[in-house]
Design a protein around this motif. Sequence first.
Motif, PDB file in Angstrom:
ATOM      1  N   VAL A  99       2.015  -3.163 -11.335  1.00  0.00           N
ATOM      2  CA  VAL A  99       0.650  -2.804 -11.711  1.00  0.00           C
ATOM      3  C   VAL A  99       0.113  -1.981 -10.540  1.00  0.00           C
ATOM      4  O   VAL A  99       0.139  -2.429  -9.389  1.00  0.00           O
ATOM      5  CB  VAL A  99      -0.228  -4.049 -11.953  1.00  0.00           C
ATOM      6  N   TYR A 100      -0.345  -0.774 -10.851  1.00  0.00           N
ATOM      7  CA  TYR A 100      -0.831   0.162  -9.837  1.00  0.00           C
ATOM      8  C   TYR A 100      -2.351   0.170  -9.832  1.00  0.00           C
ATOM      9  O   TYR A 100      -2.989   0.166 -10.878  1.00  0.00           O
ATOM     10  CB  TYR A 100      -0.308   1.571 -10.133  1.00  0.00           C
ATOM     11  N   PHE A 101      -2.924   0.240  -8.619  1.00  0.00           N
ATOM     12  CA  PHE A 101      -4.377   0.235  -8.436  1.00  0.00           C
ATOM     13  C   PHE A 101      -4.830   1.606  -7.948  1.00  0.00           C
ATOM     14  O   PHE A 101      -4.368   2.076  -6.914  1.00  0.00           O
ATOM     15  CB  PHE A 101      -4.792  -0.860  -7.446  1.00  0.00           C
ATOM     16  N   PHE A 102      -5.709   2.253  -8.742  1.00  0.00           N
ATOM     17  CA  PHE A 102      -6.214   3.577  -8.376  1.00  0.00           C
ATOM     18  C   PHE A 102      -7.626   3.489  -7.829  1.00  0.00           C
ATOM     19  O   PHE A 102      -8.101   4.419  -7.203  1.00  0.00           O
ATOM     20  CB  PHE A 102      -6.217   4.579  -9.540  1.00  0.00           C
TER      21      PHE A 102
ATOM     22  N   GLU B 133       0.871  -1.170   0.000  1.00  0.00           N
ATOM     23  CA  GLU B 133       0.000   0.000   0.000  1.00  0.00           C
ATOM     24  C   GLU B 133       0.904   1.215   0.000  1.00  0.00           C
ATOM     25  O   GLU B 133       1.813   1.325   0.829  1.00  0.00           O
ATOM     26  CB  GLU B 133      -0.903   0.016   1.235  1.00  0.00           C
ATOM     27  N   GLU B 134       0.676   2.096  -0.968  1.00  0.00           N
ATOM     28  CA  GLU B 134       1.495   3.297  -1.089  1.00  0.00           C
ATOM     29  C   GLU B 134       0.718   4.305  -1.930  1.00  0.00           C
ATOM     30  O   GLU B 134       0.233   3.966  -2.999  1.00  0.00           O
ATOM     31  CB  GLU B 134       2.821   2.938  -1.779  1.00  0.00           C
ATOM     32  N   THR B 135       0.593   5.522  -1.436  1.00  0.00           N
ATOM     33  CA  THR B 135      -0.095   6.559  -2.193  1.00  0.00           C
ATOM     34  C   THR B 135       0.933   7.265  -3.065  1.00  0.00           C
ATOM     35  O   THR B 135       1.937   7.766  -2.573  1.00  0.00           O
ATOM     36  CB  THR B 135      -0.779   7.563  -1.247  1.00  0.00           C
ATOM     37  N   LEU B 136       0.648   7.259  -4.376  1.00  0.00           N
ATOM     38  CA  LEU B 136       1.598   7.797  -5.343  1.00  0.00           C
ATOM     39  C   LEU B 136       0.840   8.293  -6.566  1.00  0.00           C
ATOM     40  O   LEU B 136      -0.047   7.605  -7.057  1.00  0.00           O
ATOM     41  CB  LEU B 136       2.571   6.672  -5.747  1.00  0.00           C
ATOM     42  N   ASP B 137       1.170   9.482  -7.051  1.00  0.00           N
ATOM     43  CA  ASP B 137       0.597   9.977  -8.300  1.00  0.00           C
ATOM     44  C   ASP B 137       1.435   9.447  -9.455  1.00  0.00           C
ATOM     45  O   ASP B 137       2.666   9.575  -9.443  1.00  0.00           O
ATOM     46  CB  ASP B 137       0.573  11.511  -8.324  1.00  0.00           C
ATOM     47  N   ILE B 138       0.767   8.824 -10.429  1.00  0.00           N
ATOM     48  CA  ILE B 138       1.470   8.226 -11.566  1.00  0.00           C
ATOM     49  C   ILE B 138       0.789   8.633 -12.865  1.00  0.00           C
ATOM     50  O   ILE B 138      -0.376   9.041 -12.862  1.00  0.00           O
ATOM     51  CB  ILE B 138       1.530   6.685 -11.462  1.00  0.00           C
TER      52      ILE B 138
ATOM     53  N   SER C 157      -2.512   6.401  -7.208  1.00  0.00           N
ATOM     54  CA  SER C 157      -2.473   4.977  -6.893  1.00  0.00           C
ATOM     55  C   SER C 157      -2.394   4.792  -5.380  1.00  0.00           C
ATOM     56  O   SER C 157      -1.731   5.563  -4.688  1.00  0.00           O
ATOM     57  CB  SER C 157      -1.241   4.343  -7.557  1.00  0.00           C
ATOM     58  N   TYR C 158      -3.076   3.733  -4.892  1.00  0.00           N
ATOM     59  CA  TYR C 158      -3.082   3.452  -3.460  1.00  0.00           C
ATOM     60  C   TYR C 158      -2.447   2.107  -3.128  1.00  0.00           C
ATOM     61  O   TYR C 158      -2.229   1.801  -1.967  1.00  0.00           O
ATOM     62  CB  TYR C 158      -4.526   3.461  -2.942  1.00  0.00           C
TER      63      TYR C 158
END
Length: 176
Positions: A150-153, A43-48, A57-58
Motif C-alpha cells: 500500500v503506497y502513501f502519496f 520511505e521511498e519516493t516512487l511514481d506509481i 508515493s513517499y
Amino acid sequence: MSAGILSVAIAPWIQPLVNAREPVPLFLFDTQCVTNGPGRSQEETLDISVGRKVYRSYFFLGPGSREVSVTCRIGEQAGQFESLLLEFGMRDNDRGSPPNAVNIYLDGVREVSHTLSPGEQVSLSLNLTDVSHVAIETVCSTQNRYCDRVYFFESTLLPPLNVVPSEPNSESPSQI
C-alpha cells in the motif's frame, strides 16, 4: 536619511509580523514513528499508477502474507495538530494481489478501516483534536497468498489555525 526615518516609522508594525509564526504542515512520517509486524515499511519516493492516474508515493507498507503497521507520536501533548490528510492506494500492476485491509488508529482506537484492492485509491481527512498518536496498519486478506504494498502519496499533519482576534482601534475618531 529619508530611508532611515521611514524604517523607524514602520518598525512598530513590522515587528509583530516578524515574531508571528505561521503554522507549518508536517509529513506524518517525519514524526517519531516505529514499525511493527513481520511485513515491510519504507520511505521511498516512487511514481506509481493507481486507477490509471500517476501519483508520487513517499512511503509504503507491505504486509506480505501477514501484516505491518507504523505508529507515530505526533506531539508531546494532544491537540498539537488539527487534522491528518491521508491518500493511499495499491498499484494498477498488482492485479494478482489479494486485497489489503487498511486500519487507522487514533490514540489506540480504530477510527477507519478500508479494504483496498489493486488499482484503488482512498483519500481521508481525519480530525486530530486531542490526539497524540496515529497508527496505520495493513493486513493481508489471506495468509496463504502474498499481498502487495500500500503506497502513501499524502500524509500531511495540519496544525490548528491560530486565529488572532484583531485589536480594536486604539485611536478614537477625531470629532470636528
